[in-house]
Design a protein around this motif. Sequence first.
Motif, PDB file in Angstrom:
ATOM      1  N   PHE A 195      73.059-130.666 -39.275  1.00  0.00           N
ATOM      2  CA  PHE A 195      74.244-130.681 -38.414  1.00  0.00           C
ATOM      3  C   PHE A 195      75.123-131.882 -38.769  1.00  0.00           C
ATOM      4  N   PRO A 196      76.386-131.844 -38.405  1.00  0.00           N
ATOM      5  CA  PRO A 196      77.271-132.973 -38.702  1.00  0.00           C
ATOM      6  C   PRO A 196      76.789-134.270 -38.053  1.00  0.00           C
ATOM      7  N   ALA A 197      76.980-135.364 -38.759  1.00  0.00           N
ATOM      8  CA  ALA A 197      76.643-136.668 -38.199  1.00  0.00           C
ATOM      9  C   ALA A 197      77.548-136.960 -37.007  1.00  0.00           C
ATOM     10  N   ASN A 198      77.002-137.635 -36.016  1.00  0.00           N
ATOM     11  CA  ASN A 198      77.761-138.059 -34.823  1.00  0.00           C
ATOM     12  C   ASN A 198      78.338-136.892 -34.027  1.00  0.00           C
ATOM     13  N   ALA A 199      77.752-135.687 -34.206  1.00  0.00           N
ATOM     14  CA  ALA A 199      78.250-134.528 -33.459  1.00  0.00           C
ATOM     15  C   ALA A 199      77.483-134.326 -32.161  1.00  0.00           C
ATOM     16  N   GLY A 200      76.423-135.104 -31.977  1.00  0.00           N
ATOM     17  CA  GLY A 200      75.643-134.954 -30.749  1.00  0.00           C
ATOM     18  C   GLY A 200      74.433-134.065 -30.905  1.00  0.00           C
ATOM     19  N   SER A 201      73.997-133.822 -32.159  1.00  0.00           N
ATOM     20  CA  SER A 201      72.845-132.956 -32.389  1.00  0.00           C
ATOM     21  C   SER A 201      71.554-133.759 -32.287  1.00  0.00           C
ATOM     22  N   THR A 202      70.681-133.382 -31.359  1.00  0.00           N
ATOM     23  CA  THR A 202      69.388-134.049 -31.254  1.00  0.00           C
ATOM     24  C   THR A 202      68.471-133.683 -32.422  1.00  0.00           C
ATOM     25  N   VAL A 203      68.680-132.516 -33.023  1.00  0.00           N
ATOM     26  CA  VAL A 203      67.864-132.126 -34.181  1.00  0.00           C
ATOM     27  C   VAL A 203      68.193-133.021 -35.366  1.00  0.00           C
ATOM     28  N   ARG A 204      69.473-133.297 -35.579  1.00  0.00           N
ATOM     29  CA  ARG A 204      69.853-134.221 -36.663  1.00  0.00           C
ATOM     30  C   ARG A 204      69.266-135.608 -36.390  1.00  0.00           C
ATOM     31  N   ASP A 205      69.366-136.078 -35.156  1.00  0.00           N
ATOM     32  CA  ASP A 205      68.817-137.388 -34.816  1.00  0.00           C
ATOM     33  C   ASP A 205      67.309-137.422 -35.043  1.00  0.00           C
ATOM     34  N   ALA A 206      66.618-136.339 -34.639  1.00  0.00           N
ATOM     35  CA  ALA A 206      65.163-136.292 -34.821  1.00  0.00           C
ATOM     36  C   ALA A 206      64.793-136.238 -36.299  1.00  0.00           C
ATOM     37  N   THR A 207      65.585-135.534 -37.095  1.00  0.00           N
ATOM     38  CA  THR A 207      65.340-135.478 -38.543  1.00  0.00           C
ATOM     39  C   THR A 207      65.393-136.880 -39.144  1.00  0.00           C
ATOM     40  N   THR A 208      66.393-137.636 -38.757  1.00  0.00           N
ATOM     41  CA  THR A 208      66.537-139.009 -39.265  1.00  0.00           C
ATOM     42  C   THR A 208      65.336-139.860 -38.851  1.00  0.00           C
ATOM     43  N   ARG A 209      64.891-139.714 -37.594  1.00  0.00           N
ATOM     44  CA  ARG A 209      63.759-140.513 -37.122  1.00  0.00           C
ATOM     45  C   ARG A 209      62.464-140.141 -37.849  1.00  0.00           C
ATOM     46  N   VAL A 210      62.225-138.849 -38.013  1.00  0.00           N
ATOM     47  CA  VAL A 210      60.992-138.387 -38.652  1.00  0.00           C
ATOM     48  C   VAL A 210      60.942-138.843 -40.107  1.00  0.00           C
ATOM     49  N   CYS A 211      62.059-138.724 -40.789  1.00  0.00           N
ATOM     50  CA  CYS A 211      62.085-139.152 -42.189  1.00  0.00           C
ATOM     51  C   CYS A 211      61.936-140.664 -42.305  1.00  0.00           C
ATOM     52  N   ALA A 212      62.560-141.410 -41.392  1.00  0.00           N
ATOM     53  CA  ALA A 212      62.442-142.871 -41.413  1.00  0.00           C
ATOM     54  C   ALA A 212      60.988-143.283 -41.204  1.00  0.00           C
ATOM     55  N   ALA A 213      60.279-142.571 -40.319  1.00  0.00           N
ATOM     56  CA  ALA A 213      58.869-142.883 -40.079  1.00  0.00           C
ATOM     57  C   ALA A 213      58.018-142.606 -41.318  1.00  0.00           C
ATOM     58  N   ALA A 214      58.497-141.682 -42.181  1.00  0.00           N
ATOM     59  CA  ALA A 214      57.783-141.359 -43.430  1.00  0.00           C
ATOM     60  C   ALA A 214      58.232-142.262 -44.577  1.00  0.00           C
ATOM     61  N   GLY A 215      59.171-143.176 -44.297  1.00  0.00           N
ATOM     62  CA  GLY A 215      59.551-144.164 -45.292  1.00  0.00           C
ATOM     63  C   GLY A 215      60.789-143.856 -46.117  1.00  0.00           C
ATOM     64  N   PHE A 216      61.619-142.931 -45.685  1.00  0.00           N
ATOM     65  CA  PHE A 216      62.835-142.643 -46.460  1.00  0.00           C
ATOM     66  C   PHE A 216      63.954-142.173 -45.541  1.00  0.00           C
ATOM     67  N   SER A 217      65.149-142.185 -46.084  1.00  0.00           N
ATOM     68  CA  SER A 217      66.319-141.684 -45.370  1.00  0.00           C
ATOM     69  C   SER A 217      66.713-140.348 -45.984  1.00  0.00           C
ATOM     70  N   PRO A 218      66.867-139.296 -45.200  1.00  0.00           N
ATOM     71  CA  PRO A 218      67.176-137.978 -45.772  1.00  0.00           C
ATOM     72  C   PRO A 218      68.530-137.981 -46.480  1.00  0.00           C
ATOM     73  N   ARG A 219      68.567-137.344 -47.649  1.00  0.00           N
ATOM     74  CA  ARG A 219      69.811-137.260 -48.439  1.00  0.00           C
ATOM     75  C   ARG A 219      70.564-135.999 -48.012  1.00  0.00           C
ATOM     76  N   MET A 220      71.549-136.181 -47.153  1.00  0.00           N
ATOM     77  CA  MET A 220      72.307-135.045 -46.625  1.00  0.00           C
ATOM     78  C   MET A 220      73.372-134.622 -47.649  1.00  0.00           C
ATOM     79  N   VAL A 221      73.261-133.394 -48.145  1.00  0.00           N
ATOM     80  CA  VAL A 221      74.216-132.918 -49.142  1.00  0.00           C
ATOM     81  C   VAL A 221      75.249-131.974 -48.550  1.00  0.00           C
ATOM     82  N   GLN A 222      74.914-131.383 -47.386  1.00  0.00           N
ATOM     83  CA  GLN A 222      75.875-130.479 -46.753  1.00  0.00           C
ATOM     84  C   GLN A 222      75.597-130.416 -45.252  1.00  0.00           C
ATOM     85  N   GLU A 223      76.689-130.277 -44.501  1.00  0.00           N
ATOM     86  CA  GLU A 223      76.584-130.171 -43.053  1.00  0.00           C
ATOM     87  C   GLU A 223      77.138-128.829 -42.611  1.00  0.00           C
ATOM     88  N   ALA A 224      76.614-128.334 -41.496  1.00  0.00           N
ATOM     89  CA  ALA A 224      77.090-127.062 -40.949  1.00  0.00           C
ATOM     90  C   ALA A 224      77.009-127.147 -39.421  1.00  0.00           C
TER      91      ALA A 224
END
Length: 299
Positions: A195-224
């Motif tokens: 989902f777009p950054a700063n759009a208010g998506s909790t799924v996008r926020d959770a994706t960032t948190r889960v990936c950060a806990a695994a030691g990396f930042s997700p490389r977002m190539v496209q938003e929808a």
Amino acid sequence: MELRYLTSFLAVAEELHFGRAAKRLQMAQPPLSQQIRQLEKELGVQLFERNTRSVRLTSAGESFVQPVQRVLEDLEVATRAVRAAGRGEYGRVTVGFAGASSNESLPLLTRAVRAAHPGLELVLRGQTYANVALDRVADGSLDLGFVRLPVNRPGVQTRVIDEEEMLCALPSDHPLARRTEIAVEDLAGEPFVSFPANAGSTVRDATTRVCAAAGFSPRMVQEAPDSYTILALVAAGVGVTLTLTSCQHIQQTGLVYRRLAGPEVRLQAALAWRADNPSAALHTVLAIAEQALPTPVRR
């Protein structure tokens, strides 16, 4: 013109007898006669011809009967509607929801409301991200919102209606698709669709948190803007995404879902409303939702 004069007129017109009309109205006959005289004075016409033995409607009185019946019937309808609205049986409730994640819960609520109180109207505002729905509940532009926890807004109450597990969705020909479970750290370096950054998506926020806990930042190539489009892009091979079990009904050629290895990552879906919202209709909907969307038992 007082409404009681119309009620008195109709009683006399239907009984054609002042004594019976007074008894029907549970009043004495002299005040009834006085009300009829006052009504005739206000209208400037004689409504009844009366003598010691009989009472008859004049032509003016006959023409007055049906309009008075309509007025009193409309008043009764209006009175019932107001009382029903006060009980929460009529009215409008605005509801904010996000498309795919409300695929199961929203129809359950709307059908239950329609069955219990057909006079209640749910005004549905779709494609509202969970955090945006929360903002709109907080500022009063929505009565009820489908949101995700945690919620930390003064004056906003919530009730959990579902718990969803995060999954990985990826192209069916992706090397990781051969696994039954995927470790989040194995997605490091993969292109992500979300989902777009700063759009208010909790799924996008959770994706960032889960990936950060695994030691990396997700490389977002496209938003929808919605899950349907995101998963279509994943099926087309654009990238991978983290999504929720409520989106598994979206089945496309070239798309597979895999559980995440390790402890489950779960998001709680909830209903949110302002505690100080005085709407009787809202509180009726909340009561119906207790049955239609019960809080799940924690495992």
